[in-house]
Structures are given as structure tokens and as C-alpha cells.
Write an enzyme that holds these catalytic residues in place. Sequence first.
Site, PDB file in Angstrom:
ATOM      1  N   ARG A   1     138.887  14.367 125.091  1.00  0.00           N
ATOM      2  CA  ARG A   1     138.399  13.071 124.628  1.00  0.00           C
ATOM      3  C   ARG A   1     139.300  11.962 125.148  1.00  0.00           C
ATOM      4  O   ARG A   1     140.487  12.169 125.399  1.00  0.00           O
ATOM      5  CB  ARG A   1     138.362  13.030 123.096  1.00  0.00           C
ATOM      6  CG  ARG A   1     137.518  14.124 122.461  1.00  0.00           C
ATOM      7  CD  ARG A   1     137.661  14.097 120.940  1.00  0.00           C
ATOM      8  NE  ARG A   1     136.840  15.111 120.286  1.00  0.00           N
ATOM      9  CZ  ARG A   1     137.245  16.328 119.966  1.00  0.00           C
ATOM     10  NH1 ARG A   1     138.508  16.694 120.241  1.00  0.00           N
ATOM     11  NH2 ARG A   1     136.444  17.192 119.376  1.00  0.00           N
TER      12      ARG A   1
ATOM     13  N   LYS B   1     141.111  16.158 116.879  1.00  0.00           N
ATOM     14  CA  LYS B   1     140.774  15.620 115.565  1.00  0.00           C
ATOM     15  C   LYS B   1     141.525  16.381 114.485  1.00  0.00           C
ATOM     16  O   LYS B   1     141.633  17.598 114.541  1.00  0.00           O
ATOM     17  CB  LYS B   1     139.263  15.723 115.336  1.00  0.00           C
ATOM     18  CG  LYS B   1     138.453  14.800 116.251  1.00  0.00           C
ATOM     19  CD  LYS B   1     136.971  14.884 115.955  1.00  0.00           C
ATOM     20  CE  LYS B   1     136.192  13.897 116.808  1.00  0.00           C
ATOM     21  NZ  LYS B   1     134.729  13.962 116.537  1.00  0.00           N
TER      22      LYS B   1
ATOM     23  N   HIS C   1     133.395   9.831 127.670  1.00  0.00           N
ATOM     24  CA  HIS C   1     132.724  10.912 126.948  1.00  0.00           C
ATOM     25  C   HIS C   1     131.663  11.564 127.835  1.00  0.00           C
ATOM     26  O   HIS C   1     131.363  12.758 127.689  1.00  0.00           O
ATOM     27  CB  HIS C   1     132.096  10.397 125.653  1.00  0.00           C
ATOM     28  CG  HIS C   1     132.045  11.433 124.573  1.00  0.00           C
ATOM     29  ND1 HIS C   1     133.177  11.897 123.935  1.00  0.00           N
ATOM     30  CD2 HIS C   1     131.010  12.113 124.025  1.00  0.00           C
ATOM     31  CE1 HIS C   1     132.842  12.810 123.037  1.00  0.00           C
ATOM     32  NE2 HIS C   1     131.527  12.968 123.077  1.00  0.00           N
TER      33      HIS C   1
ATOM     34  N   ARG D   1     133.300  14.170 129.697  1.00  0.00           N
ATOM     35  CA  ARG D   1     133.487  15.337 128.818  1.00  0.00           C
ATOM     36  C   ARG D   1     132.211  16.185 128.817  1.00  0.00           C
ATOM     37  O   ARG D   1     132.273  17.414 128.943  1.00  0.00           O
ATOM     38  CB  ARG D   1     133.824  14.840 127.409  1.00  0.00           C
ATOM     39  CG  ARG D   1     133.999  15.920 126.347  1.00  0.00           C
ATOM     40  CD  ARG D   1     134.534  15.242 125.087  1.00  0.00           C
ATOM     41  NE  ARG D   1     134.419  16.040 123.884  1.00  0.00           N
ATOM     42  CZ  ARG D   1     135.303  16.957 123.507  1.00  0.00           C
ATOM     43  NH1 ARG D   1     136.355  17.225 124.265  1.00  0.00           N
ATOM     44  NH2 ARG D   1     135.143  17.621 122.364  1.00  0.00           N
TER      45      ARG D   1
ATOM     46  N   HIS E   1     135.956  21.915 119.699  1.00  0.00           N
ATOM     47  CA  HIS E   1     134.914  21.790 118.689  1.00  0.00           C
ATOM     48  C   HIS E   1     135.224  22.711 117.517  1.00  0.00           C
ATOM     49  O   HIS E   1     135.531  23.887 117.707  1.00  0.00           O
ATOM     50  CB  HIS E   1     133.550  22.183 119.274  1.00  0.00           C
ATOM     51  CG  HIS E   1     132.974  21.151 120.191  1.00  0.00           C
ATOM     52  ND1 HIS E   1     132.011  21.452 121.143  1.00  0.00           N
ATOM     53  CD2 HIS E   1     133.221  19.829 120.318  1.00  0.00           C
ATOM     54  CE1 HIS E   1     131.701  20.357 121.800  1.00  0.00           C
ATOM     55  NE2 HIS E   1     132.416  19.355 121.318  1.00  0.00           N
TER      56      HIS E   1
ATOM     57  N   TYR F   1     125.068  21.913 124.812  1.00  0.00           N
ATOM     58  CA  TYR F   1     125.200  22.006 126.262  1.00  0.00           C
ATOM     59  C   TYR F   1     124.326  23.104 126.854  1.00  0.00           C
ATOM     60  O   TYR F   1     123.994  23.063 128.032  1.00  0.00           O
ATOM     61  CB  TYR F   1     126.667  22.215 126.643  1.00  0.00           C
ATOM     62  CG  TYR F   1     127.510  21.038 126.241  1.00  0.00           C
ATOM     63  CD1 TYR F   1     127.397  19.817 126.899  1.00  0.00           C
ATOM     64  CD2 TYR F   1     128.380  21.117 125.166  1.00  0.00           C
ATOM     65  CE1 TYR F   1     128.134  18.723 126.510  1.00  0.00           C
ATOM     66  CE2 TYR F   1     129.135  20.026 124.766  1.00  0.00           C
ATOM     67  CZ  TYR F   1     129.001  18.828 125.442  1.00  0.00           C
ATOM     68  OH  TYR F   1     129.719  17.745 125.046  1.00  0.00           O
TER      69      TYR F   1
END
Length: 306
Positions: A157, A181, A252, A255, A278, A287
Amino acid sequence: MEQVPETFAAVLADYERHLVSERDLTPHTVRAYLGDVSGMLAHAAALGSDSLDDLDIRTLRSWLANQQTRGKARTTMARRATAVRVFTAWALRTGRASADAGAQLGSPKAHKPLPPALDQAQARALLEAAAVQADDGSPVGLRDVAILELLYATGIRVGELCGLDVDDVDRGRRVVRVFGKGRKERTVPYGLPAEQALARWLETARPTLAVAGSGAALFLGARGKRVDQRAVRSMVHRRLADVPGAPDLGPHGLRHTAATHLLEGGADLRTVQELLGHASLATTQIYTHVTTERLRQAYQLAHPRA
């Protein structure tokens, strides 16, 4: 954030401390969670609730229905439902409520569009064009090449990229340590082109931009401070504008591109999930739709009886 009764305000203050100190969420995420929960509590108060024990599934569904009548998007409603479920689970876990009212609250299914991505020729054109423009040896140009190569090579990110320090890059093993995150740490590999671009940046260009306040930041802005996310986004948009036929993507989008090309190259979903950081495999599964759609388009173009 909506006004709520005093009894709810005290709980919200405790919840904010939990989100900041225990879950280590970003200020933007904390504001979003508190805004969603305060909206629900204000709705509950308007219906006569004055404690968390008064919350029930009917109140929560009524609040969601009210969001729908106000024209909120399904994605917004789904996010708000998730925020409330997290809050009510925390309230039960910490003894502030005797039941988890949000446990039965469903989320509206969001229509997920396929994320745009570059094809492999466009990605190659982007990186080659940036490298040619950096041949004059300008520090910012060399930095841009290193940023583009690393974003495409790792799929990290933009916030993760801007937060990197020099010591987070292990050039011998060609891996980068990333804090995602919730400050979750992961190690992501990168390839030889990214290593070559990083070498030119670190050995030639970064020293010329570094100032007393640069610290350990891996990537610097023109004034020598840690590069800003907005500057990286602007750079990516600007560089992609020079690639014929390429969609207008930000970091992004690179990404998405990295994930798509990994799957097209044979990587399995679990590996891509780990690389992207993730928390859920369901997030990575979007994806598979991208690669299936590309396969369908190629089939329709190439097969005589498509």
C-alpha cells in the site's frame, strides 16, 4: 460525529481509547468507526434507548433501514453494519452490555466492481519510460523509478511504502519489512529490477536530497523530508498519463496490478493474500474475477466460435 446522550458519550470515549491504544488503528479509521457507531447510538436514543442493554436487533435493523431511505450506498451501509458489529462485540466482551445485539446484524451485499489494472505491456511501458526520464540522474527521477518498481514488485500500500525506513530493506535477501494495517508486520520479496532501482536511489540520489530532518526514511521528498502519500499518488497518475492506452490509476492500482499479474503467472491465492497483507482470503478472491474476466476477453478475441 453525531451528538449522543451522556451515558453513551462515556462509552464512546472508552471505545475510542480501545481503538487507538489496543487496536492501533489509524486516525482516519478511528474517526470512521466512531462516526458510524455514534450515528447508531443517536438513532437508538431517539427510539428511547438510554443504555447499551436496550440495544436489540430491531433497533439496529431500523437504523440500517434509515440509512437506506437516506440514499446511502450499499458499500457505506455494509461498512457501517460491520462497525456496529465490532462495537457491540466489544461492549459484551468488556462487560458494558449483557448481550451482543449486533451478532445477528447482516450486511447489505456490496456490488464489487472489478478493480482496474495495467496489462503486462502497460506496466513494462510505465517502468521503462520512468527509467528513460531518470537517465539525466535527477534525484527525484531516480526516486520515482525506485518507488514505481517497488510498488509493482511488492503490491504494498502507498501508506506502507511511505512509512518504510532504510533498515526495512534487506538488499542481500531482496525482501522488505512492511508494517500494514494494525501494525501487523510482514516480509515481502522483490525482484532484481526493483533492487537495481533501489541501489541507484540509495547510493546516488538519496544522499543528495537528505537533510538534517530526513531521519531513517527510505524515500524522501524534494525538500528532504519523508515523502508524502499525496506526492506519490500525484507522481503515479502523472507517469501513467504518458503510457498510451493505460487507465488512470494511483498507487492502489499498481497494487491491483501486482496481484493480478501474480495470479496470471501461476501464484496461488494464499500466497497473494500473504504478500498483500489481507486479513481475509475473501478480500484476495476479487483478483480471481479479474483474471477470469481477462481470460474471457482473450477467448472472445481469439476463438473463431467465441
